[in-house]
Motif scaffolding. Structure first.
Motif, short mmCIF file in Angstrom:
data_model
loop_
_atom_site.label_atom_id
_atom_site.label_comp_id
_atom_site.label_asym_id
_atom_site.label_seq_id
_atom_site.Cartn_x
_atom_site.Cartn_y
_atom_site.Cartn_z
N THR A 18 0.85 -1.18 0.00
CA THR A 18 0.00 0.00 0.00
C THR A 18 0.89 1.23 0.00
OG1 THR A 18 -1.68 -1.18 1.25
CG2 THR A 18 -1.83 1.21 1.21
N ILE A 19 0.60 2.16 -0.89
CA ILE A 19 1.38 3.39 -1.01
C ILE A 19 0.50 4.56 -0.63
CG2 ILE A 19 2.59 4.90 -2.63
CD1 ILE A 19 3.26 2.37 -4.23
N ASP A 20 0.99 5.40 0.25
CA ASP A 20 0.28 6.61 0.64
C ASP A 20 0.47 7.64 -0.48
OD1 ASP A 20 -0.75 8.91 1.73
OD2 ASP A 20 0.49 8.87 3.53
N ALA A 26 4.55 14.05 -2.19
CA ALA A 26 5.53 14.91 -1.52
C ALA A 26 6.95 14.50 -1.92
CB ALA A 26 5.36 14.82 -0.01
N PHE A 27 7.19 13.20 -2.00
CA PHE A 27 8.50 12.71 -2.39
C PHE A 27 8.85 13.14 -3.82
CE2 PHE A 27 11.26 9.44 -4.24
CZ PHE A 27 12.34 9.54 -3.38
N ILE A 28 7.89 13.04 -4.71
CA ILE A 28 8.11 13.45 -6.10
C ILE A 28 8.36 14.96 -6.17
CG2 ILE A 28 6.98 13.69 -8.35
CD1 ILE A 28 5.64 10.96 -7.79
N MET A 44 11.61 3.67 -9.51
CA MET A 44 11.71 4.14 -8.13
C MET A 44 10.99 3.20 -7.15
SD MET A 44 10.58 7.90 -6.65
CE MET A 44 9.17 7.94 -7.73
N LEU A 45 9.82 2.69 -7.57
CA LEU A 45 9.01 1.85 -6.69
C LEU A 45 9.21 0.35 -6.90
CD1 LEU A 45 5.65 3.84 -6.83
CD2 LEU A 45 7.43 3.92 -5.07
N ALA A 58 -3.84 7.91 -10.23
CA ALA A 58 -4.45 8.19 -8.93
C ALA A 58 -3.97 9.53 -8.39
CB ALA A 58 -4.13 7.07 -7.95
N LEU A 59 -2.68 9.83 -8.57
CA LEU A 59 -2.16 11.12 -8.14
C LEU A 59 -2.77 12.26 -8.95
CD1 LEU A 59 1.64 10.41 -7.55
CD2 LEU A 59 -0.18 10.61 -5.85
N GLU A 60 -3.07 11.99 -10.21
CA GLU A 60 -3.73 13.00 -11.05
C GLU A 60 -5.14 13.29 -10.54
OE1 GLU A 60 -4.42 13.98 -15.75
OE2 GLU A 60 -4.54 11.89 -15.13
N ARG A 61 -5.86 12.25 -10.15
CA ARG A 61 -7.21 12.43 -9.62
C ARG A 61 -7.18 13.26 -8.33
NH1 ARG A 61 -7.61 7.14 -11.42
NH2 ARG A 61 -7.22 6.28 -9.35
#
Length: 83
Positions: A18-20, A26-28, A44-45, A58-61
């Protein structure tokens, strides 16, 4: 033993992580790059590019990135306010 079960699942290729999204965003952002490629997130992951693409979608949403091209996303300075 839990450790042996995790190792067994890893060998079978069935590990769930699971990734927060807030922490990842914030890391990006801290990296100071204006754009990030799907392949960079995958590397990276340690995931496939397909999974990395889903994560970036998901980050775009959530408003952290915006799709720039098929494989590249623009990193936004800050997430839009939710007010």
């Amino acid at each position: 033993m839990l450790t042996s079960r995790v190792a067994q699942m890893a060998r079978a290729g069935r590990v769930r992580v699971t990734i927060d999204p807030d922490l990842l965003a914030a890391f990006i952002a801290v990296q100071g790059k204006r754009f990030i490629a799907v392949s960079s997130v995958a590397l990276m992951l340690g995931t496939s590019t397909r999974t990395a693409g889903k994560i970036l979608a998901a980050l775009e949403r959530k408003g952290y990135v915006r799709r720039y091209s098929r494989r590249v996303y623009e990193v936004l300075a800050a997430a839009p306010s939710r007010g």
